[in-house]
Motif scaffolding. Structure first.
Motif, PDB file in Angstrom:
ATOM      1  N   ARG A  72       0.820  -1.211   0.000  1.00 22.52           N
ATOM      2  CA  ARG A  72       0.000   0.000   0.000  1.00 22.52           C
ATOM      3  C   ARG A  72       0.852   1.260   0.000  1.00 22.52           C
ATOM      4  NH1 ARG A  72      -5.444  -0.359   1.025  1.00 22.52           N
ATOM      5  NH2 ARG A  72      -6.201  -2.422   1.631  1.00 22.52           N
ATOM      6  N   GLU A  73       2.023   1.205   0.639  1.00 19.16           N
ATOM      7  CA  GLU A  73       2.884   2.379   0.711  1.00 19.16           C
ATOM      8  C   GLU A  73       3.470   2.730  -0.647  1.00 19.16           C
ATOM      9  OE1 GLU A  73       5.790   1.729   3.699  1.00 19.16           O
ATOM     10  OE2 GLU A  73       4.337   1.728   5.354  1.00 19.16           O
ATOM     11  N   ALA A  74       3.393   1.816  -1.600  1.00 19.34           N
ATOM     12  CA  ALA A  74       3.919   2.070  -2.943  1.00 19.34           C
ATOM     13  C   ALA A  74       2.800   2.403  -3.918  1.00 19.34           C
ATOM     14  CB  ALA A  74       4.710   0.862  -3.442  1.00 19.34           C
ATOM     15  N   ILE A  75       1.651   2.844  -3.398  1.00 18.72           N
ATOM     16  CA  ILE A  75       0.526   3.261  -4.234  1.00 18.72           C
ATOM     17  C   ILE A  75       0.191   4.709  -3.900  1.00 18.72           C
ATOM     18  CG2 ILE A  75      -1.893   2.866  -4.829  1.00 18.72           C
ATOM     19  CD1 ILE A  75      -1.535  -0.039  -4.055  1.00 18.72           C
ATOM     20  N   VAL A  76       0.053   5.533  -4.929  1.00 21.88           N
ATOM     21  CA  VAL A  76      -0.283   6.942  -4.751  1.00 21.88           C
ATOM     22  C   VAL A  76      -1.571   7.233  -5.509  1.00 21.88           C
ATOM     23  CG1 VAL A  76       0.484   9.322  -5.013  1.00 21.88           C
ATOM     24  CG2 VAL A  76       2.158   7.515  -4.606  1.00 21.88           C
ATOM     25  N   VAL A  77      -2.516   7.844  -4.830  1.00 28.30           N
ATOM     26  CA  VAL A  77      -3.798   8.212  -5.433  1.00 28.30           C
ATOM     27  C   VAL A  77      -3.756   9.689  -5.823  1.00 28.30           C
ATOM     28  CG1 VAL A  77      -6.272   8.482  -5.024  1.00 28.30           C
ATOM     29  CG2 VAL A  77      -5.075   6.472  -4.147  1.00 28.30           C
ATOM     30  N   VAL A  78      -4.253  10.001  -7.015  1.00 31.80           N
ATOM     31  CA  VAL A  78      -4.409  11.388  -7.462  1.00 31.80           C
ATOM     32  C   VAL A  78      -5.894  11.641  -7.669  1.00 31.80           C
ATOM     33  CG1 VAL A  78      -3.826  13.109  -9.203  1.00 31.80           C
ATOM     34  CG2 VAL A  78      -2.160  11.347  -8.582  1.00 31.80           C
ATOM     35  N   ASP A  79      -6.441  12.577  -6.904  1.00 29.44           N
ATOM     36  CA  ASP A  79      -7.870  12.869  -7.002  1.00 29.44           C
ATOM     37  C   ASP A  79      -8.122  14.256  -6.430  1.00 29.44           C
ATOM     38  OD1 ASP A  79     -10.846  12.817  -6.348  1.00 29.44           O
ATOM     39  OD2 ASP A  79     -10.595  10.839  -7.244  1.00 29.44           O
ATOM     40  N   PRO A  80      -9.003  15.057  -7.054  1.00 29.59           N
ATOM     41  CA  PRO A  80      -9.258  16.410  -6.542  1.00 29.59           C
ATOM     42  C   PRO A  80     -10.286  16.468  -5.413  1.00 29.59           C
ATOM     43  CG  PRO A  80     -10.482  16.073  -8.555  1.00 29.59           C
ATOM     44  CD  PRO A  80      -9.693  14.813  -8.340  1.00 29.59           C
ATOM     45  N   SER A  81     -10.971  15.372  -5.146  1.00 27.07           N
ATOM     46  CA  SER A  81     -12.095  15.403  -4.217  1.00 27.07           C
ATOM     47  C   SER A  81     -11.633  15.236  -2.762  1.00 27.07           C
ATOM     48  CB  SER A  81     -13.086  14.292  -4.566  1.00 27.07           C
ATOM     49  OG  SER A  81     -14.057  14.156  -3.552  1.00 27.07           O
ATOM     50  N   PRO A  82     -12.053  16.118  -1.858  1.00 32.16           N
ATOM     51  CA  PRO A  82     -11.743  15.938  -0.432  1.00 32.16           C
ATOM     52  C   PRO A  82     -12.327  14.645   0.126  1.00 32.16           C
ATOM     53  CG  PRO A  82     -12.517  18.175  -0.855  1.00 32.16           C
ATOM     54  CD  PRO A  82     -12.769  17.383  -2.106  1.00 32.16           C
ATOM     55  N   ILE A  83     -13.499  14.241  -0.388  1.00 34.25           N
ATOM     56  CA  ILE A  83     -14.108  12.995   0.083  1.00 34.25           C
ATOM     57  C   ILE A  83     -13.238  11.807  -0.320  1.00 34.25           C
ATOM     58  CG2 ILE A  83     -16.124  11.495  -0.120  1.00 34.25           C
ATOM     59  CD1 ILE A  83     -17.825  13.968  -0.522  1.00 34.25           C
ATOM     60  N   ALA A  84     -12.749  11.829  -1.557  1.00 28.62           N
ATOM     61  CA  ALA A  84     -11.863  10.751  -2.016  1.00 28.62           C
ATOM     62  C   ALA A  84     -10.587  10.716  -1.189  1.00 28.62           C
ATOM     63  CB  ALA A  84     -11.541  10.940  -3.496  1.00 28.62           C
ATOM     64  N   MET A  85     -10.074  11.892  -0.814  1.00 30.21           N
ATOM     65  CA  MET A  85      -8.870  11.937   0.005  1.00 30.21           C
ATOM     66  C   MET A  85      -9.117  11.286   1.359  1.00 30.21           C
ATOM     67  SD  MET A  85      -6.654  15.234   1.306  1.00 30.21           S
ATOM     68  CE  MET A  85      -7.941  15.753   2.439  1.00 30.21           C
TER      69      MET A  85
END
Length: 365
Positions: free
Chosen positions: A164-177
């Motif tokens: 999991r530490e080698a996965i980065v999520v890119v998303d503009p939504s605060p809910i997704a964050m």
């Protein structure tokens, strides 16, 4: 999932990196401590005012202490300024100062100093964590979009051994964050069609990029930007409409998944044959029933036919090309081949079958 370009308000921070954190926000702690400090201040003012007859004001001809004087005395006392113009004169007032107001003064100072140190320490700790994350980040996986497709893709990666530490999520939504943080994932908040946002996600060093927003135009633009930043990354992109798949491949995607076609085919199969639909859904579901997996060829399997192996081989990967198991080209398995198999989900998908662990792989020297 919302459009990647519409969730951030004007003037908001783009490309902000946030790592999952278990402790409360330092600003929440700041507000809590300020409220406690104000409560101590108000309580001390009330205590002094109720006992005002035990105090004398040297600047007042009558020596009386009023409510304003109580506020003034409390603030200069709790801040340790202590001008001495107002002082306790009765034994009761002096005892209250010794055993009540003095501890309140200490607590007041600890709250203010502790809050400052906590905010600075939290900011410094976060900067250190991000710097350490950047230092160790490389050959990682970037997932653009944390909707249903992105979340399922990450679950599949993790269930197959991806850290999991080698996965980065890119998303503009605060809910997704928030949801990604709850799943223990690092997040870069921003529009994935912007180069700076993708740079912050470390796309240039990533080994794989999965693009899963719900807009084909955003997916195409994100794919083009990723390919410019990293010519060697393996890009998997989703499109909603089949006619956009060629455009996605021209933009640089190595693999394109048409979500509407896949869902429609599954619905059609389920309608014609409910049992076949259940089997297909089983194959697509991670961690239960059957799995489709890829594994190395074992030394003992070299020269054999795909149909003769313990695994149910459905395809053979040779020289970066995929052949069906019945293709004459792969009638005999050779060193360097990889197998696409159907096997029980309880077995580790990317490893040889149980009982063959430790055997030499055909790809070894």
């Amino acid at each position: 999932m919302p459009d990647v370009s519409s969730d951030l308000p004007a003037g908001s921070i783009r490309g902000w990196i946030s790592l999952p954190e278990n402790i409360r926000s330092p600003w929440w702690e700041l507000g809590r401590r300020l409220l406690l400090a104000l409560a101590i201040l108000a309580g001390t003012v009330l205590l002094v005012f109720l006992d005002r007859h035990g105090y004398r004001d040297a600047n007042d001809p009558t020596g009386d202490v009023g409510f304003i004087d109580s506020i003034y005395y409390t603030t200069v006392t709790l801040s340790t300024t202590g001008y001495g113009d107002i002082a306790p004169v009765t034994p009761q007032a002096r005892m209250i100062n010794a055993f009540v107001i003095t501890p309140a003064r200490i607590a007041f100072l600890v709250l203010l100093i502790g809050t400052t140190l906590e905010v600075l320490a939290s900011q410094g700790r976060e900067m250190f964590r991000v710097a350490r994350w950047r230092k160790h980040m490389g050959q990682h996986v970037v997932v653009v979009g944390y909707g249903t497709k992105g979340r399922s893709a990450i679950e599949t990666l993790v269930s197959n051994g991806q850290n999991r530490e080698a996965i980065v999520v890119v998303d503009p939504s605060p809910i997704a964050m928030q949801e990604a943080h709850a799943d223990g994932l690092a997040v870069v908040t921003g529009d994935a069609t912007r180069r700076e946002v993708l740079r912050r996600a470390g796309v240039a060093e990533a080994s794989q990029v999965i693009i899963t927003t719900d807009r084909d135009d955003s997916n195409v633009l994100a794919t083009l930007t990723v390919r410019q930043l990293n010519p060697d990354a393996y890009i998997v992109a989703a499109v909603r409409e089949h006619e956009n798949a060629p455009l996605m491949k021209q933009s640089g995607a190595n693999a394109v998944i048409t979500s509407s076609d896949a869902v429609g085919r599954l619905l059609g199969l389920s309608s014609m044959s409910p049992m076949l639909g259940l089997v297909m859904e089983d194959l697509l579901t991670t961690g239960d029933g059957l799995e489709v997996a890829e594994r190395d060829l074992l030394v003992t399997e070299v020269g054999r036919q795909p149909q003769s192996l313990p695994d149910q081989v459905i395809a053979v990967v040779r020289d970066e090309k995929v052949y069906r198991y019945f293709d004459p080209v792969v009638t005999q398995l050779a060193r360097g081949d990889r197998l696409i198999v159907v096997r029980p989900a309880r077995e580790l998908p990317w490893a040889p079958r149980p009982g063959t662990h430790g055997e030499a792989l055909a790809s070894d020297d």
